[in-house]
Design an enzyme around this catalytic site. Structure first.
Site, short mmCIF file in Angstrom:
data_model
loop_
_atom_site.label_atom_id
_atom_site.label_comp_id
_atom_site.label_asym_id
_atom_site.label_seq_id
_atom_site.Cartn_x
_atom_site.Cartn_y
_atom_site.Cartn_z
N ASP A 249 0.64 -3.02 0.39
CA ASP A 249 0.07 -2.13 1.40
C ASP A 249 1.19 -1.34 2.07
OD1 ASP A 249 -2.54 -1.56 2.96
OD2 ASP A 249 -1.07 -1.90 4.54
N ASN B 295 0.36 10.22 7.80
CA ASN B 295 -0.66 11.27 7.82
C ASN B 295 -0.65 12.03 9.14
OD1 ASN B 295 -1.77 11.05 5.23
ND2 ASN B 295 -3.13 9.40 5.85
N HIS C 12 -1.99 15.14 5.63
CA HIS C 12 -2.59 14.39 4.52
C HIS C 12 -2.01 14.76 3.16
CE1 HIS C 12 -5.54 12.16 6.85
NE2 HIS C 12 -5.60 13.23 7.62
N ASP D 293 -0.62 12.07 0.66
CA ASP D 293 -0.99 11.94 -0.75
C ASP D 293 0.25 11.79 -1.63
OD1 ASP D 293 -3.65 12.17 -0.02
OD2 ASP D 293 -3.88 14.22 -0.81
N GLU E 92 -4.50 2.88 1.24
CA GLU E 92 -3.08 2.76 0.92
C GLU E 92 -2.74 1.38 0.39
OE1 GLU E 92 -3.50 1.71 5.30
OE2 GLU E 92 -4.36 3.21 4.00
#
Length: 164
Positions: free
Chosen positions: A36, A44, A49, A53, A79
């Site tokens: 994680d 973000n 974003h 990504d 994530e």
């Protein structure tokens, strides 16, 4: 998964069924590793974003490069990534996880003119006879949350806890 190019959750669930059945049938080790990204919301919120990504793709590619061809890696959600490590004891999985954690810690994602450091937390547990894969997954998830509770950017290995 269309964003990372990894297996998606549905494909991973099918592999969880087949790999756990194979582990039981041949009495061979199988370890689960949850990965994680720590503080992903901050990425973000700070860079947007699109950069988020790219961070997801960076972590996915770094994980793929660290795993063996016989291992499977999928994006489990958001994530979070799940790796299935056949023929891998908990001790071997822990060494792999720590090596992966250090590699990601030391390899920033370069985006938008920035070097973005991406710490990860990992939870590991072996598949145990008498369990369904869902129970093993839940134990890996517990180990992951222990890693988060202990300060993040760490690996926690959890021995199997058989339920009555």
């Amino acid at each position: 998964d269309s964003l990372t190019g990894l297996l998606n959750r549905r494909a991973m669930e099918a592999l969880l069924e087949s790999e756990s059945a194979r582990s039981l049938r041949y009495q061979r080790p199988l370890s689960f590793m949850l990965v994680d990204i720590d503080h992903f919301k901050h990425v973000n919120d700070t860079w947007g974003h699109q950069v988020g990504d790219e961070v997801l793709r960076h972590v996915a590619l770094t994980c793929l490069r660290a795993l063996r061809i016989s291992d499977s890696l999928g994006r489990w959600g958001g994530e979070e990534f799940l790796a299935l490590l056949p023929e891998t004891s908990l001790e071997e999985a822990t060494l792999l996880a720590e090596r992966l954690r250090l590699t990601i810690e030391q390899t920033p994602c370069h985006q938008a003119g920035q070097s973005i450091w991406v710490p990860i937390s990992l939870g590991l547990t072996p598949f145990a006879p008498g369990q369904r894969w869902q129970e093993t997954y839940a134990q890996a998830d517990t180990a992951l949350y222990q890693a988060k509770d202990q300060g993040r950017n760490r690996c926690v290995a959890r021995k199997p806890q058989l339920t009555p």
